[in-house]
Design a protein around this motif. Structure first.
Motif, PDB file in Angstrom:
ATOM      1  N   ARG A  29      58.653  61.198  56.581  1.00 48.13           N
ATOM      2  CA  ARG A  29      58.569  59.838  57.103  1.00 48.13           C
ATOM      3  C   ARG A  29      59.951  59.196  57.084  1.00 48.13           C
ATOM      4  N   PRO A  30      60.184  58.200  57.937  1.00 49.26           N
ATOM      5  CA  PRO A  30      61.476  57.504  57.915  1.00 49.26           C
ATOM      6  C   PRO A  30      61.815  56.955  56.528  1.00 49.26           C
ATOM      7  N   ALA A  31      60.814  56.467  55.798  1.00 52.14           N
ATOM      8  CA  ALA A  31      61.071  55.945  54.449  1.00 52.14           C
ATOM      9  C   ALA A  31      61.586  57.046  53.525  1.00 52.14           C
ATOM     10  N   ASP A  32      61.048  58.266  53.677  1.00 51.52           N
ATOM     11  CA  ASP A  32      61.516  59.395  52.868  1.00 51.52           C
ATOM     12  C   ASP A  32      62.957  59.744  53.225  1.00 51.52           C
ATOM     13  N   ALA A  33      63.268  59.739  54.520  1.00 49.75           N
ATOM     14  CA  ALA A  33      64.623  60.037  54.981  1.00 49.75           C
ATOM     15  C   ALA A  33      65.602  58.997  54.449  1.00 49.75           C
ATOM     16  N   ALA A  34      65.199  57.739  54.452  1.00 51.15           N
ATOM     17  CA  ALA A  34      66.062  56.669  53.947  1.00 51.15           C
ATOM     18  C   ALA A  34      66.400  56.907  52.480  1.00 51.15           C
ATOM     19  N   ARG A  35      65.389  57.207  51.693  1.00 53.79           N
ATOM     20  CA  ARG A  35      65.624  57.440  50.263  1.00 53.79           C
ATOM     21  C   ARG A  35      66.524  58.648  50.042  1.00 53.79           C
TER      22      ARG A  35
END
Length: 76
Positions: A29-35
């Motif tokens: 997910r984009p949130a995972d990529a951000a982290r």
């Protein structure tokens, strides 16, 4: 690709679109990529807004659900 914003062509990124498509196909997910790149998800959203179309995370995705969807029925 370019979109129109008030008569001025707005830049978009085909590369970022392909990157997020590849990540999504891998289940990232984009949130995972951000982290992973040490950003808050909201900061990543701010950086890419308007550059690429990404899916917004819904309540079901946030909590890992999806299989136990509520059943809807018509009430008269």
């Amino acid at each position: 690709m370019c979109g129109q914003a008030g008569g001025v062509a707005r830049e978009t990124s085909q590369v970022l679109g392909k990157v997020f498509t590849a990540l999504r196909s891998e289940g990232t997910r984009p949130a995972d990529a951000a982290r992973e790149i040490h950003l808050r998800p909201a900061d990543l959203d701010d950086l890419i807004i308007g550059l690429v179309v990404t899916a917004q995370e819904g309540e079901r995705q946030r909590h890992g659900g999806g299989h136990n969807r509520p059943q809807l029925s018509v009430v008269r």
